[in-house]
Design an enzyme around this catalytic site. Structure first.
Site, PDB file in Angstrom:
ATOM      1  N   GLU A   1      19.842  67.444   4.472  1.00 32.67           N
ATOM      2  CA  GLU A   1      19.637  66.746   5.484  1.00 32.67           C
ATOM      3  C   GLU A   1      19.221  66.933   6.437  1.00 32.67           C
ATOM      4  O   GLU A   1      19.287  67.640   7.263  1.00 32.67           O
ATOM      5  CB  GLU A   1      21.430  66.136   6.459  1.00 32.67           C
TER       6      GLU A   1
ATOM      7  N   LYS B   1      32.670  65.748  10.657  1.00 35.06           N
ATOM      8  CA  LYS B   1      31.588  66.118   9.351  1.00 35.06           C
ATOM      9  C   LYS B   1      30.434  66.946  10.326  1.00 35.06           C
ATOM     10  O   LYS B   1      30.100  67.750   9.320  1.00 35.06           O
ATOM     11  CB  LYS B   1      31.283  64.908   8.951  1.00 35.06           C
TER      12      LYS B   1
ATOM     13  N   ASP C   1      31.763  81.006  -0.325  1.00 33.96           N
ATOM     14  CA  ASP C   1      32.143  79.451  -0.968  1.00 33.96           C
ATOM     15  C   ASP C   1      32.334  78.614   0.393  1.00 33.96           C
ATOM     16  O   ASP C   1      33.776  78.377   0.762  1.00 33.96           O
ATOM     17  CB  ASP C   1      33.520  79.737  -1.115  1.00 33.96           C
TER      18      ASP C   1
ATOM     19  N   HIS D   1      17.841  60.890  13.878  1.00 32.00           N
ATOM     20  CA  HIS D   1      17.766  61.008  12.884  1.00 32.00           C
ATOM     21  C   HIS D   1      16.676  60.343  12.404  1.00 32.00           C
ATOM     22  O   HIS D   1      16.341  61.084  11.081  1.00 32.00           O
ATOM     23  CB  HIS D   1      18.863  60.450  12.425  1.00 32.00           C
TER      24      HIS D   1
HETATM   25  C1  MEV Z   1      26.029  63.504  10.736  1.00 38.51           C
HETATM   26  O1  MEV Z   1      25.636  63.925   9.776  1.00 38.51           O
HETATM   27  C2  MEV Z   1      27.019  63.452  11.448  1.00 38.51           C
HETATM   28  C3  MEV Z   1      27.536  62.853  12.904  1.00 38.51           C
HETATM   29  O2  MEV Z   1      27.335  61.569  12.170  1.00 38.51           O
HETATM   30  C4  MEV Z   1      28.196  63.323  12.946  1.00 38.51           C
HETATM   31  C5  MEV Z   1      29.196  62.814  14.322  1.00 38.51           C
HETATM   32  O3  MEV Z   1      29.300  61.440  14.448  1.00 38.51           O
HETATM   33  O4  MEV Z   1      29.082  62.726  15.008  1.00 38.51           O
HETATM   34  C6  MEV Z   1      26.173  62.338  13.485  1.00 38.51           C
END
Ligand code: MEV
Length: 447
Positions: free
Chosen positions: A100, A289, A305, A402
């Site tokens: 990513e 995530k 792992d 991003h």
């Molecule tokens: C993207 O990989 C992760 C985010 O969505 C985490 C978040 O929203 O806190 C930017």
């Protein structure tokens, strides 16, 4: 009727034609030929893609081929470095394996931010791991319990050939309990065992001990009990709530000030964002995530792992019955504090750690950490990633940074030349990156 017959016959033909037995016994080249014939329409470009990822160093290629079964090629991920991580007053450059685009950049930014504010403080809270022998028994519980207490020392002593090296180093079996689970399933019991596996992740060690417990338990039960014992399975648990690590950052609220942020406003909004993730599972999953972006990348780079880590951490995030944030934030006495507490079962010996040259390199980069040190580094990577995400989300929004990082992917998708890349990157330093804006700009340049 006839059509139905024809369709199902042709489906059957297709199925038969695409199934294979003895695939694992074929040579690598034969496997590829079979795939080309049956699934890839004999495409030359497919063959080229497969073979161009082979390593010219045959020994190195063989090493990778032999990690798993049926290898046909290598699957690359970038290995990036996030420098400037000050953890307990020691500086680290953290290796991260991830696809990513914005993750390493975000980690580096957070590291730099906290480098100037005292860095990260970490602490390993506990290191106990769990394994279970699941079995069925339909006799009297008291009899079973008495039998278990008599047999417990033998369960441990029969496992000595497996545990002697670990015992010598100060680890091994910590305890075995008999657990009555008949409230959930009729006749269901467990031998619930706890282990200290030191620098090993411990899966093989724990599973070998458990299988030995099961053998001894069954054999002795056949001699000593009236009712039979049916062993269902013996396996470690990837839920490790007693293998816990904590990482924290804190500073005076006013020190949060940065070029673009008002400290008080930022601290307030940041805490609101964490609190939302605490009560709202839809947000908590995305919040966590983002944390896993950092954790998985370091776990992968260090040959651990990540599936086990993911499963264990998400279970921990729902330990109170609702899925919630793994991080916490508060303001107390004018200080901003942000921390994470997560279970992590990691190894710095065994598994891929000595085998994979890049895993070895990652370990060297980190100063050859033991498993406790690695737990702390990984927790920091998760906390930093969450800090970076929340900082963007509550200030500029996530897309600005991003999309800037994603720009190169779009350019590569359209085979932009080096010159085109240079011009477009300069243009988007002061313009908003969107997929269509990049395509427009590229078309204009090309025309
Ligand atoms: C993207 O990989 C992760 C985010 O969505 C985490 C978040 O929203 O806190 C930017």
């Amino acid at each position: 009727m006839c059509l139905v017959y024809y369709l199902s016959a042709s489906k059957l033909y297709l199925k038969m034609n695409k199934s294979v037995s003895g695939f694992s016994k074929l040579k690598k080249s034969e496997k590829i030929e079979w795939l080309l014939q049956h699934y890839l329409f004999n495409s030359k470009s497919a063959k080229k893609i497969i073979t161009q990822y082979w390593n010219s160093n045959e020994k190195l290629q063989q090493l990778h081929d032999e990690f798993i079964e049926n290898t046909i090629t290598n699957y690359y991920l970038p290995l990036g470095i996030a420098p400037n991580f000050l953890i307990n007053n020691k500086l680290y450059a953290i290796p991260m394996a991830i696809e990513e685009s914005s993750v390493v950049a975000a980690a580096s930014k957070a590291a730099k931010f906290w480098l100037e504010r005292g860095g990260f403080k970490t602490e390993v809270i506990s290191t106990t791991k769990i394994g279970q022998v699941h079995f069925m028994y339909h006799g009297d519980f008291k009899t079973l319990n008495t039998f278990f207490n008599t047999i417990k020392p033998k369960l441990i002593s029969d496992a000595k050939p497996i545990t002697k090296n670990m015992d010598k180093r100060g680890g091994g079996i910590l305890n075995i309990e008999l657990r009555n689970k008949t409230d959930s399933i009729d006749g269901y019991y467990q031998l619930h065992a706890s282990f200290e596996t030191l620098d090993a992740m411990g899966a093989n060690f724990i599973n070998s001990c458990l299988e030995q417990f099961a053998k001894t338990f069954k054999t002795e039960a056949e001699k000593q009990l009236d009712s039979t014992i049916e062993i269902v399975m013996s396996i470690l648990s990837n839920y490790v709530p007693d293998c816990l690590v904590k990482a924290e950052v804190n500073c005076k609220i006013e020190d949060l000030a940065d070029l673009n942020i008002n400290a008080k406003e930022f601290a307030h909004k940041f805490i609101q964002a964490v609190n939302i993730a605490k009560v709202e599972p839809y947000r908590a999953v995305t919040h966590n995530k983002g944390i896993m972006n950092g954790i998985d990348a370091v776990v992968l780079a260090t040959g651990n792992d990540f599936r086990a880590v993911e499963a264990g951490i998400h279970a921990y995030a729902s330990k109170n019955g609702t899925y919630t944030s793994l991080t916490h934030a508060e303001i107390k006495n004018d200080r901003f504090k942000f921390w994470i507490e997560i279970p992590l079962a990691l190894g710095t010996v065994g598994g891929l750690t000595k085998l994979h040259p890049l895993v070895n390199l990652s370990s060297e980069l980190l100063g050859k950490p033991n498993s406790k040190e690695l737990m702390q580094i990984v927790a920091v990577a998760g906390l930093a990633q969450n800090f970076a995400a929340l900082r963007s989300l509550t200030t500029t929004g996530i897309q600005e940074g991003h999309m800037k990082m994603h720009l190169m992917n779009i350019l590569n998708q359209f085979n932009a030349s080096e010159n085109e890349k240079k011009q477009i990157i300069t243009h988007f330093k002061t313009n908003t990156v969107t997929h269509s804006a990049v395509v427009d700009k590229l078309e204009k340049l090309r025309n």
